[in-house]
Enzyme design. Structure first.
Site, PDB file in Angstrom:
ATOM      1  N   ARG A   1      16.376  -4.201  28.552  1.00  0.00           N
ATOM      2  CA  ARG A   1      16.891  -3.589  27.319  1.00  0.00           C
ATOM      3  C   ARG A   1      15.746  -2.775  26.710  1.00  0.00           C
ATOM      4  NH1 ARG A   1      17.255  -7.691  22.806  1.00  0.00           N
ATOM      5  NH2 ARG A   1      19.287  -8.311  23.597  1.00  0.00           N
TER       6      ARG A   1
ATOM      7  N   ASP B   1      14.214 -11.654  24.238  1.00  0.00           N
ATOM      8  CA  ASP B   1      13.787 -10.647  23.261  1.00  0.00           C
ATOM      9  C   ASP B   1      12.280 -10.431  23.372  1.00  0.00           C
ATOM     10  OD1 ASP B   1      16.323 -10.358  22.177  1.00  0.00           O
ATOM     11  OD2 ASP B   1      15.945 -11.616  20.428  1.00  0.00           O
TER      12      ASP B   1
HETATM   13  C1  LIG Z   1      20.582  -4.752  20.673  1.00  0.00           C
HETATM   14  C2  LIG Z   1      19.228  -4.639  20.069  1.00  0.00           C
HETATM   15  C3  LIG Z   1      18.271  -5.584  20.370  1.00  0.00           C
HETATM   16  C4  LIG Z   1      16.983  -5.458  19.840  1.00  0.00           C
HETATM   17  N1  LIG Z   1      16.009  -6.319  20.279  1.00  0.00           N
HETATM   18  C5  LIG Z   1      14.743  -6.120  19.870  1.00  0.00           C
HETATM   19  C6  LIG Z   1      13.671  -6.851  20.423  1.00  0.00           C
HETATM   20  O1  LIG Z   1      13.832  -7.712  21.291  1.00  0.00           O
HETATM   21  N2  LIG Z   1      12.414  -6.594  19.972  1.00  0.00           N
HETATM   22  C7  LIG Z   1      12.157  -5.642  19.019  1.00  0.00           C
HETATM   23  O2  LIG Z   1      10.993  -5.415  18.678  1.00  0.00           O
HETATM   24  N3  LIG Z   1      13.167  -4.946  18.472  1.00  0.00           N
HETATM   25  C8  LIG Z   1      14.439  -5.148  18.862  1.00  0.00           C
HETATM   26  N4  LIG Z   1      15.445  -4.390  18.324  1.00  0.00           N
HETATM   27  C9  LIG Z   1      15.205  -3.584  17.101  1.00  0.00           C
HETATM   28  C10 LIG Z   1      14.701  -2.194  17.430  1.00  0.00           C
HETATM   29  O3  LIG Z   1      13.399  -2.273  17.951  1.00  0.00           O
HETATM   30  C11 LIG Z   1      14.703  -1.277  16.190  1.00  0.00           C
HETATM   31  O4  LIG Z   1      13.861  -1.816  15.212  1.00  0.00           O
HETATM   32  C12 LIG Z   1      16.068  -1.059  15.572  1.00  0.00           C
HETATM   33  O5  LIG Z   1      17.059  -0.962  16.546  1.00  0.00           O
HETATM   34  C13 LIG Z   1      16.109   0.254  14.749  1.00  0.00           C
HETATM   35  O6  LIG Z   1      15.811   1.344  15.557  1.00  0.00           O
HETATM   36  P1  LIG Z   1      16.878   2.436  16.068  1.00  0.00           P
HETATM   37  O7  LIG Z   1      16.682   2.589  17.527  1.00  0.00           O
HETATM   38  O8  LIG Z   1      18.238   2.104  15.654  1.00  0.00           O
HETATM   39  O9  LIG Z   1      16.368   3.812  15.471  1.00  0.00           O
HETATM   40  P2  LIG Z   1      16.041   4.281  14.005  1.00  0.00           P
HETATM   41  O10 LIG Z   1      15.427   5.627  14.158  1.00  0.00           O
HETATM   42  O11 LIG Z   1      15.265   3.243  13.257  1.00  0.00           O
HETATM   43  O12 LIG Z   1      17.457   4.411  13.318  1.00  0.00           O
HETATM   44  C14 LIG Z   1      18.432   5.361  13.728  1.00  0.00           C
HETATM   45  C15 LIG Z   1      19.643   5.254  12.816  1.00  0.00           C
HETATM   46  O13 LIG Z   1      20.258   3.970  13.000  1.00  0.00           O
HETATM   47  C16 LIG Z   1      20.697   3.436  11.762  1.00  0.00           C
HETATM   48  N5  LIG Z   1      19.910   2.205  11.485  1.00  0.00           N
HETATM   49  C17 LIG Z   1      18.840   1.743  12.165  1.00  0.00           C
HETATM   50  N6  LIG Z   1      18.402   0.584  11.653  1.00  0.00           N
HETATM   51  C18 LIG Z   1      19.222   0.308  10.609  1.00  0.00           C
HETATM   52  C19 LIG Z   1      19.294  -0.771   9.685  1.00  0.00           C
HETATM   53  N7  LIG Z   1      18.431  -1.789   9.716  1.00  0.00           N
HETATM   54  N8  LIG Z   1      20.268  -0.735   8.746  1.00  0.00           N
HETATM   55  C20 LIG Z   1      21.165   0.272   8.709  1.00  0.00           C
HETATM   56  N9  LIG Z   1      21.146   1.321   9.569  1.00  0.00           N
HETATM   57  C21 LIG Z   1      20.207   1.333  10.507  1.00  0.00           C
HETATM   58  C22 LIG Z   1      20.463   4.490  10.733  1.00  0.00           C
HETATM   59  O14 LIG Z   1      21.619   5.283  10.661  1.00  0.00           O
HETATM   60  C23 LIG Z   1      19.306   5.282  11.312  1.00  0.00           C
HETATM   61  O15 LIG Z   1      19.256   6.612  10.848  1.00  0.00           O
HETATM   62  C24 LIG Z   1      16.711  -4.443  18.893  1.00  0.00           C
HETATM   63  C25 LIG Z   1      17.686  -3.500  18.583  1.00  0.00           C
HETATM   64  C26 LIG Z   1      18.914  -3.566  19.174  1.00  0.00           C
HETATM   65  C27 LIG Z   1      19.912  -2.509  18.853  1.00  0.00           C
END
Ligand SMILES: Cc1cc2nc3c(=O)[nH]c(=O)nc-3n(C[C@H](O)[C@H](O)[C@H](O)COP(=O)(O)OP(=O)(O)OC[C@H]3O[C@@H](n4cnc5c(N)ncnc54)[C@H](O)[C@@H]3O)c2cc1C
Length: 320
Positions: A182, A130
């Site tokens: 990723r 991560d």
């Molecule tokens: C598999 C995976 C691994 C990850 N690993 C890391 C990492 O190593 N380092 C790091 O900094 N970040 C990591 N993240 C977190 C990432 O950086 C984002 O903070 C997180 O995924 C929210 O962003 P989004 O792309 O979904 O977009 P957004 O624009 O935030 O969300 C898009 C839509 O997704 C849904 N959504 C998003 N978040 C939520 C929530 N918390 N609760 C409910 N609905 C939600 C909502 O419908 C929202 O409208 C990871 C995410 C994923 C999916």
């Protein structure tokens, strides 16, 4: 503003001490966390697998400043790799360097990482490192590359955050190296000197990096997900954002990349409908499944991502 406050709270010991004492906190957190025991995690993975979805398992814990805790976390991750094998479920693991000793010493952390990778290699499984906040970016990429050079190219992958300005160049270089990446938007507080301050900038950069990743996958021979689902293809698109997902699908079609030469990744408990829909459309989908007692910082980052989660939490507080 609200996001920044919550991300600050995710690291504040005083807030953690208060919030983890409230039983309703765990009730709300359990939407995002499979449970506190290994068995809970394995059951959650088996359930996902029954829907054609793979997993990456995260033993929760970060910012460890004690040698014994870093060793215990390393041992737990190794045990989980063995348990995944025994349970015959389809899952790899995700690890944070701050959980296995990077705050104590780089060499200790490297040693722990190597132990985890050695076990994963023996079991033909996969470890994703991560990406944490920006003080860790450089050292994470450094240790990742050292592991590739040490012979773990098909065993280890890394994470790139679209909110950082540097990420486009990082990904270009990683694609030349054939690395498994990723892509996610990024979950921490970063200053505008190094990261896009607005969501629109992050989204635009995300799409730009998706293109580089998918082109990179094609140039690296369209390596497919392994038949047993454990070793991922080169690009993993980690988002729940439907627009980013649609953009990815269109670009995949445009360049003629095979569906199983990329995978979508999402977090446990978020957009289950979308996870299942993509799996039914024939894309590999992997869900990040966290478990363990150290759920507080992970949970508060999930609150920070979506104000509606915070209202849900506060409503539960009123009802408690
Ligand atoms: C598999 C995976 C691994 C990850 N690993 C890391 C990492 O190593 N380092 C790091 O900094 N970040 C990591 N993240 C977190 C990432 O950086 C984002 O903070 C997180 O995924 C929210 O962003 P989004 O792309 O979904 O977009 P957004 O624009 O935030 O969300 C898009 C839509 O997704 C849904 N959504 C998003 N978040 C939520 C929530 N918390 N609760 C409910 N609905 C939600 C909502 O419908 C929202 O409208 C990871 C995410 C994923 C999916």
């Amino acid at each position: 503003m609200l996001r920044s406050i919550l991300i600050y709270l995710s690291k504040a010991v005083w807030a953690r001490n208060i919030m983890t004492k409230w039983s309703f906190s765990w009730r709300v957190a359990s939407r995002f966390v499979a449970g506190d025991k290994q068995e809970d995690a394995i059951n959650a993975i088996a359930d996902l697998n029954s829907k054609g979805i793979n997993a990456t398992l995260d033993h929760l814990g970060e910012n460890v400043t004690n040698l014994d805790e870093a060793s215990a976390a390393t041992q737990e991750i190794i045990e989980m790799l063995e348990r995944i094998e025994r349970a015959r479920v389809v899952a790899g693991v995700s690890v944070k360097l701050s959980q296995i000793g990077i705050l104590l010493s780089e060499s200790l952390c490297e040693e722990n990482l190597r132990k985890i990778l050695e076990k994963a290699k023996e079991l033909k499984n996969f470890v994703r490192i991560d990406m944490e906040d920006s003080p860790f970016t450089e050292v994470t990429l450094k240790l990742f590359r050292r592991m590739i050079q040490a012979g773990y190219k098909d065993t280890v992958g890394v994470v790139i955050q679209a909110y950082l300005y540097r990420s486009e160049e990082d990904v270009k270089r990683l694609m030349k190296e054939g690395a498994r990446v990723r892509l996610c938007k990024g979950a921490y507080n970063e200053p505008p000197e190094i990261a896009f301050p607005e969501k629109s900038g992050v989204d635009q950069n995300f799409d730009q990096i998706v293109k580089i990743l998918l082109d990179g996958a094609l140039q690296n021979g369209s390596i497919k997900i392994s038949p047993d689902g454990k070793i991922p293809p080169i690009p993993a698109i980690g988002t729940h954002d439907q627009k980013r997902i649609e953009y990815t699908k269109q670009y995949v079609d445009m360049i003629g990349l095979s569906k199983d030469a990329l995978e979508f990744q999402m977090l446990y408990g978020i957009r289950r409908d979308l996870q299942e829909q993509l799996a039914k459309q024939g894309y590999p989908v992997r869900v990040y499944v966290p478990y363990g007692t150290e759920w507080y910082p992970y949970f508060v980052r999930r609150l920070a991502e979506r104000p509606a989660n915070l209202w849900f939490f506060l409503t539960n507080f009123v009802k408690k």
